[in-house]
Scaffold this motif. Structure first.
Motif, PDB file in Angstrom:
ATOM      1  N   GLU A 130       0.844  -1.192   0.000  1.00 42.78           N
ATOM      2  CA  GLU A 130       0.000   0.000   0.000  1.00 42.78           C
ATOM      3  C   GLU A 130       0.879   1.242   0.000  1.00 42.78           C
ATOM      4  OE1 GLU A 130      -2.629  -0.236   3.302  1.00 42.78           O
ATOM      5  OE2 GLU A 130      -3.844  -1.843   2.444  1.00 42.78           O
ATOM      6  N   SER A 131       0.327   2.318  -0.547  1.00 44.80           N
ATOM      7  CA  SER A 131       1.074   3.577  -0.569  1.00 44.80           C
ATOM      8  C   SER A 131       0.264   4.677   0.092  1.00 44.80           C
ATOM      9  CB  SER A 131       1.411   3.973  -2.004  1.00 44.80           C
ATOM     10  OG  SER A 131       0.319   4.627  -2.607  1.00 44.80           O
ATOM     11  N   SER A 132       0.967   5.748   0.453  1.00 41.94           N
ATOM     12  CA  SER A 132       0.315   6.917   1.037  1.00 41.94           C
ATOM     13  C   SER A 132      -0.299   7.803  -0.042  1.00 41.94           C
ATOM     14  CB  SER A 132       1.347   7.729   1.826  1.00 41.94           C
ATOM     15  OG  SER A 132       2.325   8.245   0.932  1.00 41.94           O
ATOM     16  N   GLY A 133       0.006   7.476  -1.292  1.00 44.73           N
ATOM     17  CA  GLY A 133      -0.435   8.313  -2.400  1.00 44.73           C
ATOM     18  C   GLY A 133       0.592   9.356  -2.769  1.00 44.73           C
ATOM     19  N   GLN A 134       1.574   9.544  -1.927  1.00 44.44           N
ATOM     20  CA  GLN A 134       2.627  10.522  -2.201  1.00 44.44           C
ATOM     21  C   GLN A 134       3.960   9.826  -2.437  1.00 44.44           C
ATOM     22  OE1 GLN A 134       2.061  13.747  -2.790  1.00 44.44           O
ATOM     23  NE2 GLN A 134      -0.106  13.207  -2.564  1.00 44.44           N
ATOM     24  N   ALA A 135       4.763   9.667  -1.415  1.00 46.53           N
ATOM     25  CA  ALA A 135       6.110   9.140  -1.629  1.00 46.53           C
ATOM     26  C   ALA A 135       6.487   8.083  -0.609  1.00 46.53           C
ATOM     27  CB  ALA A 135       7.115  10.283  -1.602  1.00 46.53           C
ATOM     28  N   THR A 136       5.509   7.353  -0.090  1.00 52.52           N
ATOM     29  CA  THR A 136       5.777   6.312   0.900  1.00 52.52           C
ATOM     30  C   THR A 136       5.032   5.040   0.526  1.00 52.52           C
ATOM     31  OG1 THR A 136       6.011   7.974   2.646  1.00 52.52           O
ATOM     32  CG2 THR A 136       5.722   5.695   3.342  1.00 52.52           C
ATOM     33  N   ILE A 137       5.726   3.921   0.548  1.00 50.39           N
ATOM     34  CA  ILE A 137       5.126   2.609   0.293  1.00 50.39           C
ATOM     35  C   ILE A 137       5.377   1.739   1.507  1.00 50.39           C
ATOM     36  CG2 ILE A 137       5.254   0.513  -1.117  1.00 50.39           C
ATOM     37  CD1 ILE A 137       5.925   2.265  -3.500  1.00 50.39           C
ATOM     38  N   ARG A 138       4.328   1.068   1.972  1.00 53.08           N
ATOM     39  CA  ARG A 138       4.440   0.221   3.151  1.00 53.08           C
ATOM     40  C   ARG A 138       4.689  -1.218   2.721  1.00 53.08           C
ATOM     41  NH1 ARG A 138       3.961   1.192   8.228  1.00 53.08           N
ATOM     42  NH2 ARG A 138       3.405  -0.414   9.769  1.00 53.08           N
ATOM     43  N   ILE A 139       5.841  -1.762   3.087  1.00 53.10           N
ATOM     44  CA  ILE A 139       6.205  -3.145   2.788  1.00 53.10           C
ATOM     45  C   ILE A 139       6.286  -3.898   4.106  1.00 53.10           C
ATOM     46  CG2 ILE A 139       7.961  -4.671   1.816  1.00 53.10           C
ATOM     47  CD1 ILE A 139       8.749  -2.415  -0.065  1.00 53.10           C
ATOM     48  N   GLY A 140       5.385  -4.863   4.301  1.00 54.13           N
ATOM     49  CA  GLY A 140       5.296  -5.527   5.599  1.00 54.13           C
ATOM     50  C   GLY A 140       4.842  -4.502   6.628  1.00 54.13           C
ATOM     51  N   ASP A 141       5.648  -4.272   7.667  1.00 53.58           N
ATOM     52  CA  ASP A 141       5.316  -3.267   8.670  1.00 53.58           C
ATOM     53  C   ASP A 141       6.281  -2.088   8.631  1.00 53.58           C
ATOM     54  OD1 ASP A 141       7.562  -4.526   9.565  1.00 53.58           O
ATOM     55  OD2 ASP A 141       6.717  -5.215  11.470  1.00 53.58           O
ATOM     56  N   GLN A 142       6.935  -1.895   7.455  1.00 46.31           N
ATOM     57  CA  GLN A 142       7.911  -0.811   7.330  1.00 46.31           C
ATOM     58  C   GLN A 142       7.526   0.129   6.192  1.00 46.31           C
ATOM     59  OE1 GLN A 142      12.073  -2.634   7.564  1.00 46.31           O
ATOM     60  NE2 GLN A 142      10.760  -4.445   7.562  1.00 46.31           N
ATOM     61  N   ASP A 143       7.698   1.429   6.428  1.00 42.65           N
ATOM     62  CA  ASP A 143       7.424   2.436   5.410  1.00 42.65           C
ATOM     63  C   ASP A 143       8.714   2.777   4.668  1.00 42.65           C
ATOM     64  OD1 ASP A 143       4.715   2.669   5.956  1.00 42.65           O
ATOM     65  OD2 ASP A 143       5.053   4.121   7.567  1.00 42.65           O
ATOM     66  N   ILE A 144       8.637   2.746   3.339  1.00 44.41           N
ATOM     67  CA  ILE A 144       9.795   3.026   2.505  1.00 44.41           C
ATOM     68  C   ILE A 144       9.540   4.313   1.723  1.00 44.41           C
ATOM     69  CG2 ILE A 144      11.295   2.151   0.675  1.00 44.41           C
ATOM     70  CD1 ILE A 144      11.336   0.541   3.289  1.00 44.41           C
ATOM     71  N   ALA A 145      10.440   5.270   1.877  1.00 43.20           N
ATOM     72  CA  ALA A 145      10.325   6.515   1.123  1.00 43.20           C
ATOM     73  C   ALA A 145      10.833   6.306  -0.295  1.00 43.20           C
ATOM     74  CB  ALA A 145      11.117   7.621   1.809  1.00 43.20           C
ATOM     75  N   VAL A 146      10.075   6.767  -1.290  1.00 40.67           N
ATOM     76  CA  VAL A 146      10.473   6.639  -2.682  1.00 40.67           C
ATOM     77  C   VAL A 146      10.319   7.987  -3.372  1.00 40.67           C
ATOM     78  CG1 VAL A 146       9.854   4.194  -2.851  1.00 40.67           C
ATOM     79  CG2 VAL A 146       8.143   5.936  -3.376  1.00 40.67           C
ATOM     80  N   LYS A 147      11.091   8.184  -4.420  1.00 46.38           N
ATOM     81  CA  LYS A 147      10.992   9.397  -5.219  1.00 46.38           C
ATOM     82  C   LYS A 147      10.292   9.041  -6.530  1.00 46.38           C
ATOM     83  CE  LYS A 147      15.247  11.404  -3.350  1.00 46.38           C
ATOM     84  NZ  LYS A 147      16.597  11.922  -3.686  1.00 46.38           N
ATOM     85  N   VAL A 148       9.105   9.594  -6.707  1.00 44.27           N
ATOM     86  CA  VAL A 148       8.284   9.220  -7.852  1.00 44.27           C
ATOM     87  C   VAL A 148       8.065  10.413  -8.768  1.00 44.27           C
ATOM     88  CG1 VAL A 148       7.087   7.333  -6.700  1.00 44.27           C
ATOM     89  CG2 VAL A 148       6.205   9.645  -6.500  1.00 44.27           C
ATOM     90  N   LYS A 149       7.744  10.106 -10.046  1.00 38.82           N
ATOM     91  CA  LYS A 149       7.510  11.158 -11.030  1.00 38.82           C
ATOM     92  C   LYS A 149       6.057  11.627 -11.045  1.00 38.82           C
ATOM     93  CE  LYS A 149      11.310   9.809 -14.073  1.00 38.82           C
ATOM     94  NZ  LYS A 149      11.714   9.420 -15.445  1.00 38.82           N
TER      95      LYS A 149
END
Length: 366
Positions: free
Chosen positions: A251-270
């Motif tokens: 799942e994503s926050s809709g902005q720049a964070t994706i939740r993998i398992g129980d951890q949030d990963i910051a990503v840079k998206v276009k």
């Protein structure tokens, strides 16, 4: 040689569409591989180029000449079939020279040409034999020689190695690549084996059955390196690679964070992320142990496979099964072991869960 252009090609049998809206540009001297599962239309496309298959729309150009309505004999292409298609009552020499004799070429010229080609493909000592006395690899060389002696503009290969055992396939793959370099020829090669595609092609066209997209068959057309490292959609990501890419929902926050398992990963998206994302990672980019380079997942080893030069570890985790490719130098876990696996963050791939298209990232890889 020649370039080949397929422009907006449609192929249908009655109400059943096999190929739709196909656009491909194959450069002069390029080795292009058409790869995909059964039913994706790859052999049909090859036969279309040869003039052996009708089409319901679009145009075929060879060397900038529109050959859509041309007879097969007028297209100056040579096809190598899966089943060799040799004449059992003729010798190797007669099989290779048959087309030249039909065209009434001088006997001296035929003899010289056949012996030159036989030397090129390692058949000099077998010219007097009939196909029944040859191995599968030697028969395939006869089929190759028969194609080469014509000096066609384009070579077409329809799964030519599928009837050979693994050892012969590996050696013939190498010979075909060397032959391509020697001839500088335009070659189009069909296979369902993605290992063949990756090791042989200058460029690869990944095809899918029309039902996958509904609008076209061509999933991606690029170099092997780009297709492996940046698959354009989930179909390509899962089809190319052995073992296949690990994929799981997130799942994503809709902005720049994706939740993998129980951890949030910051990503840079276009662009803004969809709420549901498919995350993918190649087995070689999964490492044992907790690291700062990416999210860590805990799991239990289900089974391991020792391939000699490497080991594959199949682990069950809460986000789904994960395959890890490990060097044979590492200590290999055994079934039942608890493992911590880190998914290298800069090696993660992201796809829209609805459209299955790749989500482009602003890369921050080192």
């Amino acid at each position: 040689m020649a370039n080949v252009s397929l422009r907006n090609i449609d192929i249908a049998y009655g109400p059943v569409t096999i190929v739709k809206s196909l656009q491909m540009e194959i450069a002069d001297g390029e080795f292009t591989v058409l790869v995909g599962p059964s039913g994706c239309g790859k052999s049909t496309i090859l036969r279309l180029i040869a003039g052996l298959e009708p089409h319901s729309g679009g145009d075929i150009f060879i060397d900038e000449n529109n050959v859509s309505a041309a007879n097969p004999a007028d297209r100056n292409v040579a096809m190598v079939f899966q089943n060799y298609a040799l004449y059992p009552n003729m010798t190797v020499f007669e099989n290779i020279s048959f087309g030249m004799k039909i065209r009434k070429i001088d006997a001296t010229e035929i003899d010289h040409a056949v012996r030159e080609v036989a030397k090129m493909v390692g058949l000099t000592d077998h010219l007097h034999k009939r196909p029944g006395r040859l191995s599968g690899g030697q028969r395939q060389r006869v089929a190759l020689a028969r194609a080469i002696v014509r000096h066609p503009k384009v070579f077409l290969f329809d799964e030519p190695l599928s009837n050979l055992d693994a050892e012969f396939r590996a050696s013939i793959r190498l010979e075909l690549r060397q032959l391509h370099k020697k001839l500088g020829a335009t070659m189009i090669y069909v296979t369902h084996d993605q290992v063949e595609a990756m090791t042989m092609g200058d460029k690869i066209a990944v095809l899918a059955p029309i039902a996958v997209k509904g609008t076209h068959n061509l999933m991606q057309y690029d170099t092997p390196e780009v297709i492996y490292s940046k698959p354009t959609n989930l179909f390509v990501a899962r089809f190319i690679g052995s073992p296949k890419m690990n994929t799981f929902e997130a799942e994503s926050s809709g902005q720049a964070t994706i939740r993998i398992g129980d951890q949030d990963i910051a990503v840079k998206v276009k662009r803004p992320l969809p709420s549901k994302v498919i995350v993918g990672i190649r087995p070689e980019h999964v490492v044992v142990g907790a690291h700062a380079e990416g999210p860590t997942i805990t799991g239990r080893v289900a089974v391991t496979e020792n391939l000699g030069h490497e080991r594959l570890v199949f682990t069950e985790t809460k986000i789904g099964p994960i395959t890890q490719r490990a060097s044979d130098q590492t200590v290999c876990p055994t079934a039942g072991d608890e493992l911590e696996l880190t998914l290298l963050r800069h090696r993660l791939h992201f796809f829209d869960a609805v459209t299955e298209e790749r989500i482009e990232m602003v890369s921050d890889a080192p």
